[in-house]
Design a protein around this motif. Structure first.
Motif, short mmCIF file in Angstrom:
data_model
loop_
_atom_site.label_atom_id
_atom_site.label_comp_id
_atom_site.label_asym_id
_atom_site.label_seq_id
_atom_site.Cartn_x
_atom_site.Cartn_y
_atom_site.Cartn_z
N LEU A 221 -3.16 -6.11 -5.20
CA LEU A 221 -3.86 -5.71 -3.98
C LEU A 221 -5.40 -6.19 -4.00
O LEU A 221 -5.79 -6.70 -3.02
CB LEU A 221 -3.79 -4.28 -3.65
N TRP B 71 -8.86 -0.73 -4.70
CA TRP B 71 -7.67 -0.72 -5.77
C TRP B 71 -8.11 -0.93 -7.01
O TRP B 71 -7.33 -0.31 -8.07
CB TRP B 71 -6.90 -1.95 -5.37
N THR C 61 0.95 -1.18 -0.07
CA THR C 61 -0.08 0.10 -0.10
C THR C 61 1.04 1.31 -0.02
O THR C 61 0.37 2.15 -0.53
CB THR C 61 -0.86 0.12 1.01
#
Length: 410
Positions: free
Chosen positions: A150, A159, A103
């Motif tokens: 992700l 995402w 992230t």
């Protein structure tokens, strides 16, 4: 011994309290790259943080520290550190599956695009801009691939939305300028010879891109690619000169544009209209499907997509190909329809907005075949156009801007 040199440089410089300048931070980035290649990822991360601390004034940086957006400016060394830090986070994730590594890598890429935008505005040399366009495409590919990773791990739709944003940022560099250029050009500028040259180069580039997609044989493709590269360079020179000549034009061209999947769904779509946007990477193609009823869908296609596109485009390279092989054509068009997963689209849509990319830019989506009831009589074939109307655009940002301008004019 490279290891000894790295160690010496680290002990003498990195640990000191000396305020690093731009050139010194470049050397630190080189050192960090060497650490990365040696597998010393913690040391590499320390070096990237050192560069960002001295260039953007981060206080007490930790491994996850990043500069505030407001502290960024047009500096290649910042861009290098952010991109490399993103890559290092991904390597760290391979050693220890901590989602914060991934992230934070996405945050690095987001900030990189902010620096890139500033560099594109302030670069004086068009060769630098041309190189940055290629780097932007590569960065977009990495960021979207990471978002897809992700998306699969977390099943979190944010995402998919972030990947859509990265795809649009890349297209905006190349395509949104065209719309802005038309908006910036007033009646006087329409007759300006430099503006006319920009428009002419754009048209030539569009024809060249089509020729490149349709060309067969390495020799022919190489020749067309050389022409395309020259046109891209000429266009950047002409556009920069035009910006210097007209302050009003430059102001419009530098205006920031923001877009999101939510804004597209809210302003452009309804229950009878969907949108699919493609992004073509070096070895894979992605698609984003937007509609009013469901969250954004994020699709990654298998490698067989490229071959399926070629198989269908074959039938459009001569006037008689489809008529001579109607069943073979329908089979190829139906295979592509399934590979694109168009059979899973909402059957209640009356309209579908398509934002193609790469080879898909030359595909007649209307002519896809929707089922296996093939027929010799091509007038009775089950074309996709019979299922819904297809509308085309270069990017969602451009369509949204045109929509807002039309509303303002009305």
């Amino acid at each position: 011994d490279p290891g000894s040199l790295i160690s010496k440089f680290s002990n003498e410089k990195i640990g000191s309290d000396k305020e690093a300048d731009r050139d010194y931070c470049k050397l630190v980035n080189v050192l960090a790259n060497a650490y990365t290649k040696a597998g010393k990822l913690d040391s590499a991360m320390y070096c990237y943080n050192y560069s960002l601390k001295n260039l953007t004034k981060i206080k007490y940086p930790t491994v996850f520290s990043l500069p505030d957006k407001s502290l960024l400016y047009a500096e290649n060394t910042i861009l290098e550190a952010l991109d490399a830090k993103a890559g290092t986070f991904q390597l760290l994730y391979q050693q220890k599956p901590n989602l914060q590594y991934l992230t934070t890598a996405i945050q690095c890429y987001t900030l990189s695009f902010e620096v890139e935008k500033k560099l594109m505005q302030y670069f004086s040399y068009d060769e630098s801009k041309l190189l940055m366009l290629n780097e932007s495409r590569q960065r977009s590919q990495k960021a979207i691939a990471l978002c897809y990773q992700l998306y699969n791990i977390t099943k979190d739709n944010q995402w998919a939305q972030k990947a859509f944003d990265f795809a649009e940022k890349n297209k905006a560099f190349v395509l949104l300028e065209s719309v802005k250029r038309n908006l910036a050009a007033n009646a006087a500028l329409q007759n300006d010879t430099l503006y006319q040259k920009v428009q002419s180069l754009q048209l030539q580039l569009a024809y060249t891109e089509r020729s490149l997609a349709e060309a067969s044989g390495d020799s022919a493709k190489q020749k067309i690619q050389q022409t395309k590269t020259k046109l891209e360079s000429d266009l950047l020179f002409a556009n920069t000169a035009l910006g210097r000549q007209s302050i009003a034009y430059k102001t419009v061209m530098e205006k920031e544009d923001s877009i999101s999947a939510a804004s597209v769904s809210e302003d452009m779509l309804n229950e009878h209209t969907g949108l699919i946007e493609f992004f073509n990477a070096d070895s894979v193609t992605y698609a984003f499907v937007l509609n009013k009823k469901q969250p954004i869908q994020f699709i990654r296609y298998h490698a067989n997509l490229s071959l399926a596109i070629d198989s269908m485009l074959y039938f459009f390279r001569s006037a008689s190909a489809i008529g001579n092989q109607p069943l073979a054509y329908q089979e190829a068009a139906y295979d592509l329809y399934q590979i694109l997963q168009f059979d899973q689209l909402d059957k209640g849509w009356q309209n579908l907005i398509i934002i193609p990319d790469g080879k898909l830019s030359f595909l007649p989506f209307d002519a896809l075949i929707t089922n296996t009831a093939f027929t010799i009589n091509l007038q009775q074939a089950n074309y996709f156009v019979n299922q819904c109307n297809t509308l085309y655009g270069y990017s969602a940002a451009i369509l949204l801007k045109q929509l807002h301008n039309d509303r303002s004019a009305g």
